[in-house]
Design a protein around this motif. Structure first.
Motif, short mmCIF file in Angstrom:
data_model
loop_
_atom_site.label_atom_id
_atom_site.label_comp_id
_atom_site.label_asym_id
_atom_site.label_seq_id
_atom_site.Cartn_x
_atom_site.Cartn_y
_atom_site.Cartn_z
N ARG A 280 -0.35 -1.02 -5.25
CA ARG A 280 -1.29 -0.55 -4.23
C ARG A 280 -1.73 0.88 -4.47
O ARG A 280 -2.46 1.42 -3.72
CB ARG A 280 -0.66 -0.68 -2.85
CG ARG A 280 0.53 0.24 -2.69
CD ARG A 280 1.16 0.16 -1.33
NE ARG A 280 2.06 -0.98 -1.30
CZ ARG A 280 2.22 -1.75 -0.26
NH1 ARG A 280 1.59 -1.52 0.83
NH2 ARG A 280 3.03 -2.76 -0.30
N SER B 96 0.68 -9.81 -4.28
CA SER B 96 -0.76 -9.79 -4.07
C SER B 96 -1.15 -10.91 -3.11
O SER B 96 -0.62 -12.01 -3.21
CB SER B 96 -1.50 -9.99 -5.38
OG SER B 96 -1.19 -8.97 -6.27
N ASP C 211 1.84 -6.54 -7.03
CA ASP C 211 0.64 -5.72 -6.85
C ASP C 211 1.00 -4.24 -6.82
O ASP C 211 2.02 -3.85 -6.26
CB ASP C 211 -0.03 -6.12 -5.53
CG ASP C 211 -1.33 -5.39 -5.30
OD1 ASP C 211 -2.04 -5.14 -6.29
OD2 ASP C 211 -1.63 -5.10 -4.14
#
Length: 147
Positions: free
Chosen positions: A73, A144, A71
């Motif tokens: 961010r 994630s 992921d």
């Protein structure tokens, strides 16, 4: 996900991390030796500067290759976490080099030579690499969350 699949995935991430780390280590050791043995810097200051130079390679390699599947961010938050993690790791590395060089000096009764200083530096790198992997994997380039 079953355990063998998780272990294979972790081994893949770990091996990519080690390749990036090996290149970063070569950069760090090269800069460290240049600063200490060519320009006469103090070992702690040289350790800090060499670590910072190697961080540029480490961030790019880990973000774009090792943890590319993780992921994102937001670049700012990720860079802040990366820098905070590496500030802690760089400080730990500098303390380990200082303690190691002082310890070798106490044992030898004289200032240690290049081989001893480099062995201390490489030992600090191994310890810090293990900590970095745990922090990168769990915090900086986190997976994630499951929906």
């Amino acid at each position: 996900m079953d355990l063998p699949t998780r272990l294979r995935r972790l081994a893949g991430v770990g091996s990519r991390f080690l390749v990036v780390g090996a290149l970063s280590t070569l950069i760090e050791v090269g800069v460290f030796n240049l600063l200490v043995f060519v320009w006469g810097w103090d070992v702690v200051a040289a350790k800090i500067v060499a670590s910072l130079v190697a961080l540029v390679n480490a961030y790019i390699g880990n973000r774009e290759w090792t943890f590319r599947h993780r992921d994102r961010r937001g670049r700012t938050a990720e860079v802040v976490l990366f820098l905070a993690t590496n500030a802690v790791c760089t400080a730990l590395g500098a303390v380990l080099v200082w303690v190691g060089v002082e310890g070798v000096e106490a044992i030898l009764g004289r200032e240690p030579g290049a081989v001893a200083v480099n062995l201390v530096n490489l030992t600090s790198i191994v310890i810090v690499v293990l900590l970095r992997f745990v922090l990168y994997h769990g915090i900086v380039f986190r997976a994630s969350p499951k929906p």
